[in-house]
Design a protein around this motif. Structure first.
Motif, PDB file in Angstrom:
ATOM      1  N   LEU A 197       0.838  -1.210   0.000  1.00 26.54           N
ATOM      2  CA  LEU A 197       0.000   0.000   0.000  1.00 26.54           C
ATOM      3  C   LEU A 197       0.865   1.249   0.000  1.00 26.54           C
ATOM      4  O   LEU A 197       0.623   2.203  -0.753  1.00 26.54           O
ATOM      5  CB  LEU A 197      -0.920   0.006   1.222  1.00 26.54           C
ATOM      6  CG  LEU A 197      -2.013  -1.074   1.297  1.00 26.54           C
ATOM      7  CD1 LEU A 197      -2.631  -1.124   2.692  1.00 26.54           C
ATOM      8  CD2 LEU A 197      -3.100  -0.839   0.244  1.00 26.54           C
ATOM      9  N   ILE A 198       1.887   1.241   0.855  1.00 27.55           N
ATOM     10  CA  ILE A 198       2.775   2.407   0.952  1.00 27.55           C
ATOM     11  C   ILE A 198       3.454   2.677  -0.380  1.00 27.55           C
ATOM     12  O   ILE A 198       3.561   3.824  -0.821  1.00 27.55           O
ATOM     13  CB  ILE A 198       3.832   2.185   2.071  1.00 27.55           C
ATOM     14  CG1 ILE A 198       3.149   2.211   3.448  1.00 27.55           C
ATOM     15  CG2 ILE A 198       4.948   3.232   1.986  1.00 27.55           C
ATOM     16  CD1 ILE A 198       4.044   1.766   4.596  1.00 27.55           C
ATOM     17  N   HIS A 199       3.887   1.597  -1.052  1.00 27.80           N
ATOM     18  CA  HIS A 199       4.582   1.754  -2.326  1.00 27.80           C
ATOM     19  C   HIS A 199       3.610   1.786  -3.505  1.00 27.80           C
ATOM     20  O   HIS A 199       4.022   1.657  -4.662  1.00 27.80           O
ATOM     21  CB  HIS A 199       5.599   0.622  -2.502  1.00 27.80           C
ATOM     22  CG  HIS A 199       6.657   0.618  -1.446  1.00 27.80           C
ATOM     23  ND1 HIS A 199       7.309   1.762  -1.043  1.00 27.80           N
ATOM     24  CD2 HIS A 199       7.166  -0.385  -0.679  1.00 27.80           C
ATOM     25  CE1 HIS A 199       8.176   1.460  -0.078  1.00 27.80           C
ATOM     26  NE2 HIS A 199       8.102   0.169   0.162  1.00 27.80           N
ATOM     27  N   LYS A 200       2.333   1.915  -3.194  1.00 27.32           N
ATOM     28  CA  LYS A 200       1.273   2.037  -4.203  1.00 27.32           C
ATOM     29  C   LYS A 200       1.263   0.878  -5.199  1.00 27.32           C
ATOM     30  O   LYS A 200       0.905   1.046  -6.371  1.00 27.32           O
ATOM     31  CB  LYS A 200       1.386   3.383  -4.926  1.00 27.32           C
ATOM     32  CG  LYS A 200       1.272   4.575  -3.969  1.00 27.32           C
ATOM     33  CD  LYS A 200       0.952   5.863  -4.700  1.00 27.32           C
ATOM     34  CE  LYS A 200       1.075   7.084  -3.781  1.00 27.32           C
ATOM     35  NZ  LYS A 200       0.366   6.933  -2.504  1.00 27.32           N
ATOM     36  N   LYS A 201       1.654  -0.298  -4.731  1.00 30.60           N
ATOM     37  CA  LYS A 201       1.572  -1.483  -5.600  1.00 30.60           C
ATOM     38  C   LYS A 201       0.154  -2.025  -5.625  1.00 30.60           C
ATOM     39  O   LYS A 201      -0.187  -2.860  -6.449  1.00 30.60           O
ATOM     40  CB  LYS A 201       2.508  -2.577  -5.094  1.00 30.60           C
ATOM     41  CG  LYS A 201       3.983  -2.283  -5.317  1.00 30.60           C
ATOM     42  CD  LYS A 201       4.814  -3.511  -4.960  1.00 30.60           C
ATOM     43  CE  LYS A 201       6.278  -3.144  -4.792  1.00 30.60           C
ATOM     44  NZ  LYS A 201       7.021  -4.183  -4.091  1.00 30.60           N
ATOM     45  N   THR A 202      -0.648  -1.608  -4.659  1.00 30.09           N
ATOM     46  CA  THR A 202      -2.039  -2.045  -4.604  1.00 30.09           C
ATOM     47  C   THR A 202      -2.852  -0.973  -3.904  1.00 30.09           C
ATOM     48  O   THR A 202      -2.285  -0.091  -3.246  1.00 30.09           O
ATOM     49  CB  THR A 202      -2.164  -3.389  -3.838  1.00 30.09           C
ATOM     50  OG1 THR A 202      -3.534  -3.799  -3.867  1.00 30.09           O
ATOM     51  CG2 THR A 202      -1.747  -3.247  -2.383  1.00 30.09           C
TER      52      THR A 202
END
Lengths: 344, 344
Positions: free
Chosen positions: B317-322
């Protein structure tokens, strides 16, 4: 915006304070439309409702850290709650920092001190045998809570709150001797432990001597270093070894209640009973010692008083009302089902 | 100074690195004089030795908070250890924040977010039934870990890791029915609990129905709200009431192992036995369920996998992968001594 209150929100919404409160708390007695409208206003204004949040507001520079070795030890749970309550009551912020068994708590403390600009530190659990010069690197007040301190430390140089581990251990073993037990095994810390483990072992030794008994080294067992200290698993594994050794004994003193629970399990698995075949005693006064079957004889430490006194002394140090203080609380021998006289 | 190493200290002292290390670690194989000299240099230079300290160094702006409801619940202990390890491995700082049972975890989270500039939040334990609008006040990614989520939430709006509380509860009660039990009491959360407690109760109800049985409301008991949730004490007090009610039952399903331990104690005190008079089952897979006498049949949750997956999703979530993710782990029915067929 920071000083916005529930009254401001109510005004902006054209509703009463109670209605805002209901919206915030998801109360059933409010229509979905009204709730949505209120929550929208709250959101747009970044209003943080609820007292619990306001109580949390803290000055980042007024922080107390509690460094805990053995966070899985249930002995500390109740203490942590008291620490947090007392620290928040003083309007300080509270950091709970775990220290691994193989970490050096002083190093962790020094690092935290720099990073968080701490005002004080509580060391909870573990041993304490650091070089004096290292201790001196700590620049903020600290208190050792339920940590036995090696005798070579100058008591003017630190503060502590605990029970008298030597005396309380003596009390338990004296009680077992008075029940007629002569072959009393002990499950304790490793022999190079210089604090609590050593003190409890010394109490055991002295009580035996005062009853005209000698320590039988074959009945002295140390916790395994590769298993969590003072845990049920450690008690279980070591007691298996004790039973397998073939050395006769009639009572076992485990220096924590969790160790005692594990010891009982090992005894049951060998087809023997507690207290019929072996009396088993613990130390600490955990809830499980009461709830276990059989209930376990123990030394109950006054954990809440210890925790409260720890914070009191820490703030006395912070406010320079004292330079050091040592407080020892009496603990209580609680006799339960797991120990019986040798010949009934 | 910040980049000073043990090699620098050794040079300044005119000794080898090993000697410095011995001084730091209070090793016996070093003379007192040499040690004092080295510690003096260390102190004067404000050198922070030891890898454990260096590992602690963290950027204050990269912090993950774990908010935990029920810190005295031993179920969370192992999870906290995994969280800390995984978060430190990602080079993030880790804050453990207790939430009182009567505090609103979202309010606490919002306040922490402001104060500590968090990058992410893990909510651990407790119920979760907040207004959607309130959840939206959280601006950083968060994951719910071992929290049942009320059905009305849109799964696109949050992330979660847990077991399937409905299914696992069904599994246990189905097993008790297959042992021949027809009068199965349940000790569960209060009836207005909309998450884990409700899901486990629903699983109980469905299993009974599938065996052609109806829920007998007189065998449905809720934890006391004024006693710590899911605790041994709560199980003990409520089971006393169940026994005093005079309603017949042959098995008791307590929705946590700690509750089951308290239940067993209440049964023993009434002069009855487990499993002779009553079969007792728990939930969670705590160590004590194994070490108790009798050992307690339980549903073992894969706590380490749950904790690891929680952190994995949080960083996705933090790395915006999902944008959201839900992971459900299977749990295991572990049959032990505390449950037996109704008519042997």
């Amino acid at each position: 915006m920071a000083s916005m209150t529930i009254i401001d929100i109510a005004k902006m919404c054209g509703v009463g304070v109670t209605t805002v409160s209901r919206a915030i708390n998801n109360h059933p007695d409010i229509s979905e439309e009204t709730k949505a409208m209120i929550m929208k206003v709250i959101k747009e204004n970044h209003y943080v409702p609820n007292n619990s949040a306001r109580n949390l507001k803290r000055s980042a520079s007024k922080t107390i850290a509690v460094l805990i070795k053995g966070i899985t030890n249930p002995f500390f749970n109740r203490m942590i709650q008291v620490f947090e309550k007392e620290i928040q009551r003083k309007k300080y912020s509270f950091i709970l920092q775990r220290v691994d068994e193989n970490q050096d708590e002083i190093d962790v403390a020094i690092e935290l001190e720099k990073e968080k600009r701490l005002k004080g530190i509580v060391f909870l659990g573990g041993n304490f045998s650091h070089a004096k010069e290292k201790l001196e690197q700590l620049t903020v007040p600290f208190v050792l809570s339920t940590i036995g301190m090696a005798a070579e430390y100058d008591p003017h140089e630190y503060s502590s709150v605990s029970v008298d581990d030597f005396k309380e251990s003596y009390k338990m073993v004296d009680y077992l001797c008075k029940l007629g037990h002569r072959q009393i095994a002990i499950l304790t810390a490793s022999m190079d432990d210089v604090s609590i483990g050593k003190l409890r072992y010394e109490g055991y030794k002295k009580a035996l001597e005062d009853h005209g008994l000698q320590v039988n080294d074959k009945l002295v067992f140390s916790m395994k270093e590769d298993i969590e200290s003072y845990s049920m698993e450690n008690g279980y594994v070591v007691t298996k070894e004790l039973l397998a050794s073939g050395e006769d004994f009639t009572a076992l003193f485990a220096v924590s209640d969790s160790l005692a629970v594990g010891a009982c399990k090992a005894i049951f698995e060998s087809g023997k009973s507690v207290p019929g075949d072996y009396s088993v005693a613990g130390f600490d006064g955990l809830d499980i010692a009461y709830y276990y079957n059989p209930s376990i004889t123990t030394i109950r430490q006054p954990v809440e008083e210890i925790a409260e006194e720890t914070i009191k002394i820490l703030f006395d140090l912070i406010h320079k009302k004292t330079t050091h203080a040592h407080k020892t609380f009496p603990a209580e021998l609680v006799v339960r089902e797991s120990t019986v006289p040798l010949f009934r």
